[in-house]
Design a protein around this motif. Structure first.
Motif, PDB file in Angstrom:
ATOM      1  N   LEU A 136     -87.848 -99.491 -18.376  1.00 46.27           N
ATOM      2  CA  LEU A 136     -88.801-100.159 -19.253  1.00 46.27           C
ATOM      3  C   LEU A 136     -89.851-100.893 -18.422  1.00 46.27           C
ATOM      4  CD1 LEU A 136     -86.429-101.629 -21.995  1.00 46.27           C
ATOM      5  CD2 LEU A 136     -87.720 -99.481 -22.044  1.00 46.27           C
ATOM      6  N   GLY A 137     -91.073-100.888 -18.916  1.00 46.07           N
ATOM      7  CA  GLY A 137     -92.165-101.552 -18.229  1.00 46.07           C
ATOM      8  C   GLY A 137     -92.969-100.645 -17.324  1.00 46.07           C
ATOM      9  N   MET A 138     -92.647 -99.363 -17.296  1.00 44.58           N
ATOM     10  CA  MET A 138     -93.355 -98.455 -16.393  1.00 44.58           C
ATOM     11  C   MET A 138     -94.766 -98.152 -16.873  1.00 44.58           C
ATOM     12  SD  MET A 138     -90.431 -95.739 -15.127  1.00 44.58           S
ATOM     13  CE  MET A 138     -91.537 -95.053 -13.885  1.00 44.58           C
ATOM     14  N   HIS A 139     -94.959 -98.087 -18.193  1.00 45.75           N
ATOM     15  CA  HIS A 139     -96.241 -97.625 -18.715  1.00 45.75           C
ATOM     16  C   HIS A 139     -96.949 -98.617 -19.623  1.00 45.75           C
ATOM     17  CE1 HIS A 139     -94.639 -93.255 -18.162  1.00 45.75           C
ATOM     18  NE2 HIS A 139     -95.123 -93.749 -17.043  1.00 45.75           N
ATOM     19  N   CYS A 140     -96.239 -99.598 -20.149  1.00 46.62           N
ATOM     20  CA  CYS A 140     -96.901-100.486 -21.106  1.00 46.62           C
ATOM     21  C   CYS A 140     -96.438-101.925 -20.900  1.00 46.62           C
ATOM     22  CB  CYS A 140     -96.648-100.034 -22.544  1.00 46.62           C
ATOM     23  SG  CYS A 140     -94.999-100.354 -23.174  1.00 46.62           S
ATOM     24  N   PRO A 141     -97.249-102.879 -21.344  1.00 39.83           N
ATOM     25  CA  PRO A 141     -96.853-104.282 -21.233  1.00 39.83           C
ATOM     26  C   PRO A 141     -95.770-104.623 -22.243  1.00 39.83           C
ATOM     27  CG  PRO A 141     -98.904-104.112 -22.442  1.00 39.83           C
ATOM     28  CD  PRO A 141     -98.583-102.726 -21.954  1.00 39.83           C
ATOM     29  N   LEU A 142     -95.082-105.712 -21.973  1.00 40.04           N
ATOM     30  CA  LEU A 142     -94.092-106.242 -22.907  1.00 40.04           C
ATOM     31  C   LEU A 142     -94.768-107.292 -23.783  1.00 40.04           C
ATOM     32  CD1 LEU A 142     -91.167-106.646 -23.919  1.00 40.04           C
ATOM     33  CD2 LEU A 142     -90.930-108.385 -22.128  1.00 40.04           C
ATOM     34  N   PRO A 143     -94.855-107.066 -25.089  1.00 45.23           N
ATOM     35  CA  PRO A 143     -95.439-108.079 -25.966  1.00 45.23           C
ATOM     36  C   PRO A 143     -94.457-109.237 -26.189  1.00 45.23           C
ATOM     37  CG  PRO A 143     -95.565-105.866 -26.931  1.00 45.23           C
ATOM     38  CD  PRO A 143     -94.579-105.816 -25.810  1.00 45.23           C
ATOM     39  N   VAL A 144     -94.974-110.448 -26.125  1.00 44.48           N
ATOM     40  CA  VAL A 144     -94.179-111.645 -26.397  1.00 44.48           C
ATOM     41  C   VAL A 144     -94.917-112.448 -27.463  1.00 44.48           C
ATOM     42  CG1 VAL A 144     -93.204-113.768 -25.455  1.00 44.48           C
ATOM     43  CG2 VAL A 144     -93.225-111.684 -24.063  1.00 44.48           C
ATOM     44  N   ASP A 186     -99.385-110.278 -23.946  1.00 47.77           N
ATOM     45  CA  ASP A 186     -98.948-109.019 -23.346  1.00 47.77           C
ATOM     46  C   ASP A 186     -98.629-109.265 -21.879  1.00 47.77           C
ATOM     47  OD1 ASP A 186     -99.130-107.222 -25.573  1.00 47.77           O
ATOM     48  OD2 ASP A 186    -101.306-107.387 -25.433  1.00 47.77           O
ATOM     49  N   CYS A 187     -97.416-108.878 -21.479  1.00 43.88           N
ATOM     50  CA  CYS A 187     -96.892-109.207 -20.154  1.00 43.88           C
ATOM     51  C   CYS A 187     -96.618-107.938 -19.359  1.00 43.88           C
ATOM     52  CB  CYS A 187     -95.592-110.002 -20.284  1.00 43.88           C
ATOM     53  SG  CYS A 187     -95.761-111.539 -21.214  1.00 43.88           S
ATOM     54  N   LEU A 188     -97.355-107.764 -18.278  1.00 41.49           N
ATOM     55  CA  LEU A 188     -97.095-106.646 -17.376  1.00 41.49           C
ATOM     56  C   LEU A 188     -96.058-107.078 -16.350  1.00 41.49           C
ATOM     57  CD1 LEU A 188    -100.635-105.124 -16.714  1.00 41.49           C
ATOM     58  CD2 LEU A 188     -98.683-103.971 -17.769  1.00 41.49           C
ATOM     59  N   PHE A 189     -94.858-106.522 -16.466  1.00 41.14           N
ATOM     60  CA  PHE A 189     -93.792-106.761 -15.506  1.00 41.14           C
ATOM     61  C   PHE A 189     -93.612-105.519 -14.640  1.00 41.14           C
ATOM     62  CE2 PHE A 189     -92.454-109.858 -18.759  1.00 41.14           C
ATOM     63  CZ  PHE A 189     -92.097-110.939 -17.966  1.00 41.14           C
ATOM     64  N   PRO A 190     -93.066-105.674 -13.445  1.00 38.31           N
ATOM     65  CA  PRO A 190     -92.636-104.482 -12.702  1.00 38.31           C
ATOM     66  C   PRO A 190     -91.568-103.751 -13.513  1.00 38.31           C
ATOM     67  CG  PRO A 190     -92.609-106.448 -11.300  1.00 38.31           C
ATOM     68  CD  PRO A 190     -92.814-106.923 -12.703  1.00 38.31           C
ATOM     69  N   PRO A 191     -91.352-102.458 -13.244  1.00 36.05           N
ATOM     70  CA  PRO A 191     -90.292-101.745 -13.962  1.00 36.05           C
ATOM     71  C   PRO A 191     -88.988-102.537 -13.954  1.00 36.05           C
ATOM     72  CG  PRO A 191     -91.562-100.207 -12.657  1.00 36.05           C
ATOM     73  CD  PRO A 191     -92.074-101.581 -12.310  1.00 36.05           C
TER      74      PRO A 191
END
Length: 237
Positions: A136-144, A186-191
């Motif tokens: 998870l997190g490879m292609h899209c941000p994590l919405p919080v 929107d949070c961009l995390f490493p995979p």
């Protein structure tokens, strides 16, 4: 009935959606998801209600889905009448195939979606095959989702967890508001190698309402792509 927006993967999404909608049986209480793929599910259930006499009661996960369901003639219900649901069908932004863990929420409805998913005996995900990722997190941000008061502080603490944060905005530059009048960061995390720990850390931030990690919730994914339809269930933990 309701028109469906153009989408490069529309044929695959519709194929998966029709197969998922076939899981709905007469008399079921159904959670209706939100987003481009979920719209196909709602359209197919509406067709079955009108043409096959399917009898269901549904709870939508957004105002937009509620409007579509009403246009399709799908009877709606309440949590008071149905505190548990037989099935919920929704889309996903990323799917980890080995666990069926998900990122959801790019459509801005993650809070209502997670509430509905949490009370469903079956939580079925429909998508096109491009949604599969190794982590998870490879292609899209994590919405919080956060409350408006002090959102900048919440964003700062999300940054401290390793995210690159961006408050979601509309085209005119104003902040996007969810149906609950909250904000989305929107949070961009490493995979992600340990999404469970990350989920707990995010929920420890005061002001965070919910996040788009749907972990250990999906009971089945139905995806369609050039190689046909694929159905997955979670592997034992």
């Amino acid at each position: 009935m309701s028109s469906l927006p153009p989408d490069p993967a529309a044929a695959f999404k519709q194929q998966a959606a029709i197969q998922a909608a076939a899981l709905v049986q007469d008399g079921m209480a159904v959670g209706l998801g939100t987003g481009s793929t979920a719209r196909f599910v709602v359209a197919e259930l509406g067709r079955r209600v009108r043409e096959e006499g399917l009898r269901i009661n549904a709870i939508p996960t957004s105002i937009a889905t509620r409007t579509q369901a009403q246009e399709e003639g799908i009877p709606l219900t309440t949590f008071a009448e149905h505190p548990e649901l037989d099935i919920a069908i929704d889309g996903a932004d990323e799917i980890e195939p080995t666990t069926l863990n998900l990122i959801k929420g790019l459509g801005g409805a993650l809070l209502w979606e997670k509430i509905v998913a949490s009370i469903a005996r079956q939580f079925v995900i429909v998508a096109d095959a491009s949604k599969y990722v190794d982590h998870l997190g490879m292609h899209c941000p994590l919405p919080v989702e956060v409350i408006p008061f002090g959102w900048e502080s919440a964003a700062h603490r999300l940054d401290a967890l390793g995210a690159q944060t961006t408050p979601r905005r509309l085209r005119d530059g104003s902040l996007f508001l969810t149906d609950e009048k909250n904000l989305i960061i929107d949070c961009l995390f490493p995979p992600m190698t340990n999404p469970d720990a990350l989920a707990a850390d995010i929920l420890n931030i005061v002001g965070v309402v919910e996040h788009g990690l749907f972990l250990h919730m999906a009971t089945q994914t139905i995806t369609a792509g050039p190689d046909g339809v694929k159905v997955l269930t979670p592997k034992p933990r």
